[in-house]
Motif scaffolding. Structure first.
Motif, short mmCIF file in Angstrom:
data_model
loop_
_atom_site.label_atom_id
_atom_site.label_comp_id
_atom_site.label_asym_id
_atom_site.label_seq_id
_atom_site.Cartn_x
_atom_site.Cartn_y
_atom_site.Cartn_z
N GLY A 249 -13.36 36.71 57.76
CA GLY A 249 -13.90 35.59 57.01
C GLY A 249 -12.90 34.88 56.13
O GLY A 249 -13.28 34.16 55.20
N VAL A 250 -11.61 35.02 56.44
CA VAL A 250 -10.56 34.33 55.67
C VAL A 250 -9.66 33.58 56.62
O VAL A 250 -9.50 33.95 57.79
N GLN A 251 -9.03 32.51 56.12
CA GLN A 251 -8.23 31.63 56.96
C GLN A 251 -7.12 32.36 57.69
O GLN A 251 -6.90 32.17 58.89
N VAL A 252 -6.40 33.23 56.98
CA VAL A 252 -5.28 33.92 57.60
C VAL A 252 -5.76 34.84 58.73
O VAL A 252 -5.05 35.04 59.72
N GLY A 253 -6.96 35.36 58.59
CA GLY A 253 -7.52 36.20 59.66
C GLY A 253 -7.81 35.40 60.90
O GLY A 253 -7.50 35.82 62.04
N LEU A 254 -8.40 34.22 60.73
CA LEU A 254 -8.67 33.35 61.88
C LEU A 254 -7.38 32.90 62.53
O LEU A 254 -7.26 32.88 63.77
N ASP A 255 -6.38 32.54 61.72
CA ASP A 255 -5.08 32.13 62.26
C ASP A 255 -4.48 33.24 63.12
O ASP A 255 -3.96 33.00 64.21
N THR A 256 -4.56 34.47 62.61
CA THR A 256 -4.02 35.62 63.34
C THR A 256 -4.74 35.80 64.67
O THR A 256 -4.10 36.02 65.71
N ALA A 257 -6.05 35.72 64.65
CA ALA A 257 -6.83 35.91 65.87
C ALA A 257 -6.47 34.87 66.92
O ALA A 257 -6.27 35.20 68.10
N VAL A 258 -6.39 33.61 66.51
CA VAL A 258 -6.08 32.53 67.46
C VAL A 258 -4.67 32.68 68.01
O VAL A 258 -4.44 32.51 69.22
#
Length: 353
Positions: A249-258
């Protein structure tokens, strides 16, 4: 009767309210164990979000509402027309409410109902109470001898089960789980139960990293010290993960996933967001990546999870890190999960056993 009710941001109380009456097609349940969910914490810290401030279109309820949507209990009364359940049956409750008439419902996607509501958010029907009345279809029968504390884990595990189904996970996929909180750990267990051989977890908490290993992760990295994207690529001959689950639920987590998925890979977002994230659209276009969402569950998911627990494919008991009484729900429940989050995965409120 006692009921734990949300009155507003930072305001959860144990109130005395009228005991509900069991009507036609309904069952009255004595809750046994109730899990405190991350979405409950979102409401406590920043709500009302899901909790309706105006009358909900399905229930007519609004603040204050009774909380508790992850729960098990014992049927204590059945209304006229109820044929599938009887007094004394142990059940887990499927909490999502739907209108049955919107475009999503008519397409068969009732978990995406345009007027989505929840037992435990949308009225005075919630598991954190001495008695709760629900429609018969919401009470899913547990097998004889099924532990009621594990029954309270069925709902969060169905969220993970549905997410894995949405992503079309296959056993030979390399899968990245970003975030080792309760839902991320539920995803790890479901992946293991489905035979996935390579499960990578990114998590900062030392305790939750340990839980991830215990519950089925094959590799665990710390994004503060490890380059998650480089590590995933090194494990996949430079290709990247087939699937990533975004559970932080945080931006850096989404960036990492993508960034960590391969061309034509899939990121499945399971986490809830208080702020709108950004996404690298050019990367999505040039490598034809997919980003999808997963919410609640589909028909059959509750039964699938119950069967997986009964057969031993899912062994979620380690998720239970504390059991508390209803009177302690704020101090030893909500505040413990906020102030001591690294110590806990799932805190269960013991209402009645």
């Amino acid at each position: 009767m006692r009921a734990v009710r949300f009155h507003g941001r930072g305001d959860v109380r144990v109130d005395e309210i009228d005991e509900p009456v069991c009507g036609e097609g309904q069952v009255k349940i004595r809750p046994a164990f109730v899990g405190i969910c991350g979405s409950d914490l979102h409401e406590y810290l920043a709500g009302p979000i899901t909790v309706p401030s105006t009358p909900h279109p399905i229930t007519g309820g609004s603040v204050p509402v009774t909380l508790g949507h992850e729960f098990s209990g014992v049927v204590e009364e059945v209304g006229a027309g109820v044929s599938r359940l009887k007094v004394g049956d142990c059940v887990a409750v499927r909490p999502n409410l739907y209108d049955g008439t919107c475009a999503s419902c008519l397409a068969g996607w009732r978990n995406c109902c345009q007027n989505l509501g929840f037992i435990g958010y949308s009225s005075d029907a919630g598991g954190l109470s001495d008695h709760v009345v629900v429609g018969e279809k919401h009470a899913i029968l547990l097998p004889e001898g099924f532990p009621l504390d594990l029954g309270a884990l069925v709902e969060p595990l169905t969220v993970a089960w549905h997410a894995a189904s949405r992503a079309s996970v296959r056993p030979d996929d390399t899968v990245l789980v970003v975030g080792g909180g309760p839902i991320g750990l539920a995803v790890v267990q479901v992946l293991k139960a489905r035979g996935v051989k390579s499960i990578i977890v990114s998590e900062v908490s030392s305790q939750r990293k340990q839980f991830a290993r215990q519950l089925g992760a094959t590799e665990v990295f710390d994004p503060r010290t490890d380059d998650i994207v480089a590590s995933v690529r090194a494990m996949t001959a430079g290709v990247g993960a087939a699937i990533a689950f975004e559970c932080s639920g945080v931006q850096v987590g989404l960036d990492t996933a993508v960034q960590a998925i391969r061309a034509r890979g899939t990121v499945t977002i399971v986490s809830l967001w208080e702020e709108k994230p950004k996404i690298d659209a050019l990367d999505m276009v040039l490598r034809e990546k997919h980003v999808i969402g997963a919410v609640i569950c589909d028909d059959g998911d509750f039964e699938a999870v119950i069967d997986a627990i009964s057969s031993g494919k899912l062994s979620p008991r380690a998720m239970i890190t504390s059991k508390i009484l209803m009177e302690d729900v704020v101090a030893k429940g909500f505040k413990a999960l906020i102030d001591e989050r690294d110590k806990h995965v799932k805190i269960l409120v013991e209402v009645s056993t």
